[in-house]
Design an enzyme around this catalytic site. Structure first.
Site, PDB file in Angstrom:
ATOM      1  N   ALA A  66      -0.778  -5.227  87.972  1.00  0.00           N
ATOM      2  CA  ALA A  66      -0.928  -6.575  88.520  1.00  0.00           C
ATOM      3  C   ALA A  66      -1.667  -6.437  89.841  1.00  0.00           C
ATOM      4  CB  ALA A  66       0.443  -7.188  88.748  1.00  0.00           C
ATOM      5  N   GLY A 112       1.517  -3.240  85.322  1.00  0.00           N
ATOM      6  CA  GLY A 112       1.150  -4.292  84.368  1.00  0.00           C
ATOM      7  C   GLY A 112       0.082  -3.846  83.378  1.00  0.00           C
ATOM      8  N   GLU A 115       1.980  -2.094  80.751  1.00  0.00           N
ATOM      9  CA  GLU A 115       2.745  -3.148  80.056  1.00  0.00           C
ATOM     10  C   GLU A 115       1.842  -3.926  79.094  1.00  0.00           C
ATOM     11  OE1 GLU A 115       4.341  -4.589  83.909  1.00  0.00           O
ATOM     12  OE2 GLU A 115       6.289  -4.527  82.893  1.00  0.00           O
ATOM     13  N   GLU A 135       6.040   0.760  89.664  1.00  0.00           N
ATOM     14  CA  GLU A 135       6.535  -0.378  90.454  1.00  0.00           C
ATOM     15  C   GLU A 135       7.565  -0.007  91.506  1.00  0.00           C
ATOM     16  OE1 GLU A 135       5.822  -0.534  87.216  1.00  0.00           O
ATOM     17  OE2 GLU A 135       4.977  -2.483  86.703  1.00  0.00           O
TER      18      GLU A 135
HETATM   19  C1  HXC Z   1      -5.077  -4.685  93.487  1.00  0.00           C
HETATM   20  C2  HXC Z   1      -6.050  -2.624  93.213  1.00  0.00           C
HETATM   21  C3  HXC Z   1      -5.009  -2.214  92.353  1.00  0.00           C
HETATM   22  C4  HXC Z   1      -3.973  -3.166  92.082  1.00  0.00           C
HETATM   23  C5  HXC Z   1      -6.379  -0.586  92.564  1.00  0.00           C
HETATM   24  N1  HXC Z   1      -6.868  -1.572  93.307  1.00  0.00           N
HETATM   25  N2  HXC Z   1      -5.237  -0.942  91.973  1.00  0.00           N
HETATM   26  N3  HXC Z   1      -6.070  -3.836  93.773  1.00  0.00           N
HETATM   27  N4  HXC Z   1      -4.060  -4.373  92.660  1.00  0.00           N
HETATM   28  N5  HXC Z   1      -2.965  -2.886  91.247  1.00  0.00           N
HETATM   29  C6  HXC Z   1      -8.102  -1.571  94.120  1.00  0.00           C
HETATM   30  C7  HXC Z   1      -7.930  -0.786  95.408  1.00  0.00           C
HETATM   31  O1  HXC Z   1      -7.320  -1.596  96.406  1.00  0.00           O
HETATM   32  C8  HXC Z   1      -9.375  -0.465  95.756  1.00  0.00           C
HETATM   33  O2  HXC Z   1     -10.037  -1.592  96.278  1.00  0.00           O
HETATM   34  C9  HXC Z   1      -9.982  -0.218  94.364  1.00  0.00           C
HETATM   35  O3  HXC Z   1      -9.128  -0.881  93.437  1.00  0.00           O
HETATM   36  C10 HXC Z   1     -10.059   1.249  94.018  1.00  0.00           C
HETATM   37  O4  HXC Z   1      -8.757   1.802  94.133  1.00  0.00           O
HETATM   38  P1  HXC Z   1      -8.433   3.102  94.995  1.00  0.00           P
HETATM   39  O5  HXC Z   1      -6.985   3.075  95.304  1.00  0.00           O
HETATM   40  O6  HXC Z   1      -9.376   3.248  96.129  1.00  0.00           O
HETATM   41  O7  HXC Z   1      -8.777   4.241  93.922  1.00  0.00           O
HETATM   42  P2  HXC Z   1      -8.114   5.687  93.813  1.00  0.00           P
HETATM   43  O8  HXC Z   1      -7.922   6.274  95.187  1.00  0.00           O
HETATM   44  O9  HXC Z   1      -8.966   6.436  92.838  1.00  0.00           O
HETATM   45  O10 HXC Z   1      -6.663   5.455  93.205  1.00  0.00           O
HETATM   46  C11 HXC Z   1      -6.513   4.899  91.918  1.00  0.00           C
HETATM   47  C12 HXC Z   1      -5.031   4.438  91.696  1.00  0.00           C
HETATM   48  C13 HXC Z   1      -4.624   3.517  92.882  1.00  0.00           C
HETATM   49  C14 HXC Z   1      -4.122   5.663  91.654  1.00  0.00           C
HETATM   50  C15 HXC Z   1      -4.985   3.717  90.364  1.00  0.00           C
HETATM   51  O11 HXC Z   1      -5.622   2.485  93.008  1.00  0.00           O
HETATM   52  C16 HXC Z   1      -3.296   2.853  92.693  1.00  0.00           C
HETATM   53  O12 HXC Z   1      -2.260   3.493  92.902  1.00  0.00           O
HETATM   54  N6  HXC Z   1      -3.297   1.554  92.394  1.00  0.00           N
HETATM   55  C17 HXC Z   1      -2.077   0.770  92.304  1.00  0.00           C
HETATM   56  C18 HXC Z   1      -1.323   1.082  91.054  1.00  0.00           C
HETATM   57  C19 HXC Z   1      -0.011   0.316  90.981  1.00  0.00           C
HETATM   58  O13 HXC Z   1       0.896   0.471  91.829  1.00  0.00           O
HETATM   59  N7  HXC Z   1       0.129  -0.549  89.951  1.00  0.00           N
HETATM   60  C20 HXC Z   1       1.326  -1.354  89.776  1.00  0.00           C
HETATM   61  C21 HXC Z   1       1.154  -2.693  90.435  1.00  0.00           C
HETATM   62  S1  HXC Z   1       2.616  -3.641  90.331  1.00  0.00           S
HETATM   63  P3  HXC Z   1     -10.415  -1.694  97.838  1.00  0.00           P
HETATM   64  O14 HXC Z   1     -11.193  -2.989  97.919  1.00  0.00           O
HETATM   65  O15 HXC Z   1      -9.120  -1.740  98.567  1.00  0.00           O
HETATM   66  O16 HXC Z   1     -11.224  -0.480  98.116  1.00  0.00           O
HETATM   67  C22 HXC Z   1       2.584  -4.269  88.776  1.00  0.00           C
HETATM   68  C23 HXC Z   1       3.726  -5.193  88.450  1.00  0.00           C
HETATM   69  C24 HXC Z   1       3.564  -5.837  87.102  1.00  0.00           C
HETATM   70  O17 HXC Z   1       1.727  -4.011  88.000  1.00  0.00           O
HETATM   71  C25 HXC Z   1       4.636  -6.891  86.847  1.00  0.00           C
HETATM   72  C26 HXC Z   1       4.332  -8.217  87.441  1.00  0.00           C
HETATM   73  C27 HXC Z   1       5.283  -9.326  86.983  1.00  0.00           C
END
Ligand code: HXC
Length: 259
Positions: A66, A112, A115, A135
């Site tokens: 998400a 997500g 999911e 998460e």
């Molecule tokens: C918003 C995201 C994002 C996310 C990545 N980006 N994941 N933006 N939401 N979930 C953006 C980063 O901010 C960045 O933009 C760009 O994508 C590239 O990501 P980086 O982090 O620079 O890349 P990297 O260092 O290669 O790392 C990749 C990664 C990391 C390991 C996938 O991005 C990461 O940990 N992302 C989050 C993963 C996560 O926690 N997902 C769960 C979310 S909660 P900018 O502009 O900042 O450079 C969820 C809940 C669902 O999903 C249920 C809801 C009801």
């Protein structure tokens, strides 16, 4: 169909959906979720569509979750609404679709994103894919059905481990525990998904739909066997059943109408 965050195309009875926010690793923001809901409803209604391949743009991410930036200030009510609306309009809509959905996991499938892949009926992962539910690193738990579908797919022990450690696993490991059906080189990903749908396309559409609903009933209801019995009976009332049997007797391939 013109979408801001998706690419979509129907070709040879397959709907290809690409989540197209590569710069944000295809994270699911509100607009993307709404567009997904719309394209899923389109797939359901459109008789030409016999199956769906869902993937992410680029070679790095399927969907990284998400969009974290969007919900950073949410309160409890908003969080609950986010999860409920998303589950109903997107995740459950895919799982309950009469069309077979295949997730082609081309990279990170996190939160997500995993999911979303788990809501699909079949998962194929590229060998560079990483899958996980991170998460708890954000002080959250999965909210798009992850606690339920991961448990259904891999069992309680592995699900608890993956959710509480937040560790992401490789495609090979995911295949080993039954989280994905196949692992293939990135270049072969879409071909492998298409290969499966090319087979399914030859089968009776109403039977495919009935099979999906009956299998779903085995985990989402307490009357799976009864659902199967009823659905089995209904199949006898279809033109497809008559065509299937006639084609068998006449020793020719069946031509199903989906009626
Ligand atoms: C918003 C995201 C994002 C996310 C990545 N980006 N994941 N933006 N939401 N979930 C953006 C980063 O901010 C960045 O933009 C760009 O994508 C590239 O990501 P980086 O982090 O620079 O890349 P990297 O260092 O290669 O790392 C990749 C990664 C990391 C390991 C996938 O991005 C990461 O940990 N992302 C989050 C993963 C996560 O926690 N997902 C769960 C979310 S909660 P900018 O502009 O900042 O450079 C969820 C809940 C669902 O999903 C249920 C809801 C009801």
């Amino acid at each position: 169909m013109a979408y801001q965050n998706l690419l979509s195309e129907v070709k040879d009875n397959i709907l290809y959906i690409v989540i197209n926010r590569e710069k944000a690793l295809n994270a699911l923001n509100k607009e993307t979720l709404q567009e997904l809901a719309d394209v899923i409803a389109f797939a359901e209604k459109n008789e030409e569509v016999r199956g769906v391949i869902l993937t992410g743009a680029g070679e790095k991410a399927f969907v990284a979750g998400a969009d974290i930036k969007e919900f950073s200030n949410y309160n409890g009510t908003q969080g609950e609404e986010l999860a409920r609306k998303g589950q109903e309009n997107v995740f459950n809509a895919i799982e309950n679709s009469s069309k077979l959905f295949i997730a082609a996991i081309n990279g990170f499938a996190l939160g997500g994103g995993l999911e979303l892949a788990m809501a699909c009926h079949i998962r194929i992962a590229a060998d560079n894919a990483k899958l996980g539910l991170p998460e708890v690193t954000l002080g959250l738990i999965p909210g798009y059905g992850g606690t339920q579908r991961l448990t259904q797919l891999v069992g309680k022990g592995k699900a608890i481990e993956l959710i509480t450690t937040a560790n992401a696993i490789s495609a090979v490991e995911a295949e080993k525990i039954g989280l994905v059906n196949y692992t293939v080189p990135q270049a072969d990903l879409i071909n492998k998904a298409r290969e499966i749908l090319d087979i399914v396309k030859q089968r009776a559409p109403l039977a495919i739909s009935a099979a999906i609903q009956a299998v779903n009933a085995s985990i989402n209801t307490d009357h799976g066997f009864e659902t199967e019995i009823k659905a089995f009976g209904k199949c006898f009332e279809t033109d497809d059943f008559k065509e299937g049997v006639t084609a068998f007797v006449e020793k020719r391939p069946a031509k199903f109408s989906g009626k």
